[in-house]
Design a protein around this motif. Sequence first.
Motif, PDB file in Angstrom:
ATOM      1  N   LYS A   3      -6.727   1.712   0.517  1.00  0.00           N
ATOM      2  CA  LYS A   3      -6.127   2.646  -0.434  1.00  0.00           C
ATOM      3  C   LYS A   3      -4.631   2.389  -0.564  1.00  0.00           C
ATOM      4  O   LYS A   3      -3.961   2.014   0.400  1.00  0.00           O
ATOM      5  N   LYS A   4      -4.115   2.602  -1.769  1.00  0.00           N
ATOM      6  CA  LYS A   4      -2.693   2.395  -2.029  1.00  0.00           C
ATOM      7  C   LYS A   4      -2.078   3.696  -2.531  1.00  0.00           C
ATOM      8  O   LYS A   4      -2.656   4.380  -3.376  1.00  0.00           O
ATOM      9  N   TYR A   5      -0.918   3.990  -1.995  1.00  0.00           N
ATOM     10  CA  TYR A   5      -0.281   5.277  -2.264  1.00  0.00           C
ATOM     11  C   TYR A   5       1.003   5.106  -3.077  1.00  0.00           C
ATOM     12  O   TYR A   5       2.026   5.699  -2.792  1.00  0.00           O
ATOM     13  N   PHE A   6       0.909   4.291  -4.130  1.00  0.00           N
ATOM     14  CA  PHE A   6       2.042   4.108  -5.034  1.00  0.00           C
ATOM     15  C   PHE A   6       2.182   5.332  -5.938  1.00  0.00           C
ATOM     16  O   PHE A   6       1.363   6.241  -5.938  1.00  0.00           O
ATOM     17  N   GLY A   7       3.238   5.326  -6.749  1.00  0.00           N
ATOM     18  CA  GLY A   7       3.558   6.482  -7.566  1.00  0.00           C
ATOM     19  C   GLY A   7       2.507   6.792  -8.626  1.00  0.00           C
ATOM     20  O   GLY A   7       2.092   5.909  -9.380  1.00  0.00           O
ATOM     21  N   ARG A   8       2.107   8.050  -8.670  1.00  0.00           N
ATOM     22  CA  ARG A   8       1.161   8.526  -9.680  1.00  0.00           C
ATOM     23  C   ARG A   8       1.550   9.936 -10.112  1.00  0.00           C
ATOM     24  O   ARG A   8       2.120  10.704  -9.337  1.00  0.00           O
ATOM     25  N   GLY A   9       1.198  10.289 -11.345  1.00  0.00           N
ATOM     26  CA  GLY A   9       1.373  11.646 -11.820  1.00  0.00           C
ATOM     27  C   GLY A   9       2.770  11.955 -12.311  1.00  0.00           C
ATOM     28  O   GLY A   9       3.652  11.090 -12.333  1.00  0.00           O
ATOM     29  N   PRO A  10       3.005  13.219 -12.704  1.00  0.00           N
ATOM     30  CA  PRO A  10       4.282  13.582 -13.330  1.00  0.00           C
ATOM     31  C   PRO A  10       5.508  13.308 -12.472  1.00  0.00           C
ATOM     32  O   PRO A  10       6.552  12.915 -12.992  1.00  0.00           O
ATOM     33  N   ILE A  11       5.388  13.511 -11.169  1.00  0.00           N
ATOM     34  CA  ILE A  11       6.552  13.283 -10.308  1.00  0.00           C
ATOM     35  C   ILE A  11       6.435  11.968  -9.565  1.00  0.00           C
ATOM     36  O   ILE A  11       7.280  11.634  -8.735  1.00  0.00           O
ATOM     37  N   GLN A  12       5.372  11.187  -9.877  1.00  0.00           N
ATOM     38  CA  GLN A  12       5.142   9.884  -9.251  1.00  0.00           C
ATOM     39  C   GLN A  12       5.109  10.018  -7.727  1.00  0.00           C
ATOM     40  O   GLN A  12       5.824   9.324  -7.000  1.00  0.00           O
ATOM     41  N   ILE A  13       4.275  10.926  -7.257  1.00  0.00           N
ATOM     42  CA  ILE A  13       4.111  11.128  -5.823  1.00  0.00           C
ATOM     43  C   ILE A  13       3.711   9.804  -5.183  1.00  0.00           C
ATOM     44  O   ILE A  13       2.884   9.063  -5.716  1.00  0.00           O
ATOM     45  N   SER A  14       4.323   9.482  -4.052  1.00  0.00           N
ATOM     46  CA  SER A  14       4.067   8.188  -3.419  1.00  0.00           C
ATOM     47  C   SER A  14       4.107   8.317  -1.901  1.00  0.00           C
ATOM     48  O   SER A  14       4.657   9.278  -1.355  1.00  0.00           O
ATOM     49  N   TYR A  15       3.505   7.368  -1.227  1.00  0.00           N
ATOM     50  CA  TYR A  15       3.394   7.265   0.224  1.00  0.00           C
ATOM     51  C   TYR A  15       2.391   8.276   0.792  1.00  0.00           C
ATOM     52  O   TYR A  15       2.208   9.375   0.280  1.00  0.00           O
ATOM     53  N   ASN A  16       1.752   7.835   1.868  1.00  0.00           N
ATOM     54  CA  ASN A  16       0.724   8.643   2.525  1.00  0.00           C
ATOM     55  C   ASN A  16       1.268   9.965   3.030  1.00  0.00           C
ATOM     56  O   ASN A  16       0.559  10.985   3.031  1.00  0.00           O
ATOM     57  N   TYR A  17       2.532  10.001   3.459  1.00  0.00           N
ATOM     58  CA  TYR A  17       3.093  11.241   4.004  1.00  0.00           C
ATOM     59  C   TYR A  17       3.359  12.279   2.919  1.00  0.00           C
ATOM     60  O   TYR A  17       3.715  13.420   3.228  1.00  0.00           O
ATOM     61  N   ASN A  18       3.196  11.929   1.642  1.00  0.00           N
ATOM     62  CA  ASN A  18       3.200  12.911   0.560  1.00  0.00           C
ATOM     63  C   ASN A  18       1.781  13.183   0.048  1.00  0.00           C
ATOM     64  O   ASN A  18       1.414  14.336  -0.204  1.00  0.00           O
ATOM     65  N   TYR A  19       0.983  12.132  -0.099  1.00  0.00           N
ATOM     66  CA  TYR A  19      -0.395  12.333  -0.551  1.00  0.00           C
ATOM     67  C   TYR A  19      -1.166  13.230   0.422  1.00  0.00           C
ATOM     68  O   TYR A  19      -1.964  14.076  -0.006  1.00  0.00           O
ATOM     69  N   GLY A  20      -0.951  13.041   1.728  1.00  0.00           N
ATOM     70  CA  GLY A  20      -1.686  13.822   2.718  1.00  0.00           C
ATOM     71  C   GLY A  20      -1.439  15.311   2.619  1.00  0.00           C
ATOM     72  O   GLY A  20      -2.376  16.095   2.393  1.00  0.00           O
ATOM     73  N   PRO A  21      -0.196  15.771   2.780  1.00  0.00           N
ATOM     74  CA  PRO A  21       0.050  17.209   2.705  1.00  0.00           C
ATOM     75  C   PRO A  21      -0.176  17.799   1.316  1.00  0.00           C
ATOM     76  O   PRO A  21      -0.576  18.955   1.189  1.00  0.00           O
ATOM     77  N   ALA A  49       0.812  -1.219   0.000  1.00  0.00           N
ATOM     78  CA  ALA A  49       0.000   0.000   0.000  1.00  0.00           C
ATOM     79  C   ALA A  49       0.841   1.264   0.000  1.00  0.00           C
ATOM     80  O   ALA A  49       0.311   2.363  -0.095  1.00  0.00           O
ATOM     81  N   TYR A  50       2.167   1.131   0.109  1.00  0.00           N
ATOM     82  CA  TYR A  50       3.048   2.292   0.228  1.00  0.00           C
ATOM     83  C   TYR A  50       2.572   3.198   1.361  1.00  0.00           C
ATOM     84  O   TYR A  50       2.392   4.399   1.199  1.00  0.00           O
ATOM     85  N   CYS A  51       2.354   2.571   2.494  1.00  0.00           N
ATOM     86  CA  CYS A  51       1.830   3.245   3.680  1.00  0.00           C
ATOM     87  C   CYS A  51       2.851   3.157   4.806  1.00  0.00           C
ATOM     88  O   CYS A  51       3.341   2.080   5.119  1.00  0.00           O
TER      89      CYS A  51
END
Length: 289
Positions: A148-166, A134-136
């Motif tokens: 929910k899984k927080y693997f890399g997405r988007g242009p910079i491949q944002i990953s992990y909950n501590y990046n998705y959250g903020p 889950a990259y959690c």
Amino acid sequence: MAAFIFAILTFSSLLPFGTLAEQCGRQADGKLRPNEQLCRDSGRGGGLASLISREDFEILLKRRTDHRCAGSFYTYEAFVEAADSFPAFVRTGDNDTRKRELAAFLGQTSQATTDGKYAWGYCFVEQQVTDGTAYCTYSTKWPCVPGKKYFGRGPIQISYNYNYGPAGEAIDVGLLNDPDLVATDPVISFKTALWFWMTERYNKPSCHEVITGQWKPMAADVAANRLPGYGVITNIITGGAECGHGPDERVKDRIGYYQRYCDILGVGLGDNLDCYNQGSFGTLVDVMK
């Protein structure tokens, strides 16, 4: 390389990069409009649309719509709209500094979404190799949502909950609850990459501060060979995964993309391009708990 690329363009695309886009700015109904002040005022820090037109975007990312790619997801209009939410992006410094920031942003994000060398940026939207996790990471501030899984997405491949959250908090979107928005809404997708690019974290400067010459290294940075330049941006993004252990093909590819975009935009690369001998900044995980 730049001469070859320009030679194959149609007459309508032979205008210099930085020529005003056909449409820029926003009308009351949210649509892009021509002749908006940010477009006209490129000499005093106009926005993204004053640096590149839609045609320029297609040249820079010319293979993103290949049948092997999902890159048609990334549109010029979405990039311009997202950039409008970050007023300092490509609006800081002189025209060369603004172009260099765009080249650096595209260089790093192209490597994150590539399917080949240098012209293949923005091919993928989601991380291509996952291990099913889950990259959690445990966090009381940015708790993972079950399922929910927080693997890399988007242009910079944002990953992990501590990046998705903020990131979600900054752009006012609940990304912890719905991380798939980064892969389904192109404006949100670009905004997450720009949030990462513009935001300082822990003991790291922002990528924006580095490429625009605002970051001044501390004694600890100098001791770790972290000197101003594109290489420090790679270090901010990848840390010890790519930096600090000698030549690395991934770092070389990041430089290759950056050089391609600088050549096309007609701007110098600057100094300190690699991070081969740089110490990493350390981890953000413990700070975000």
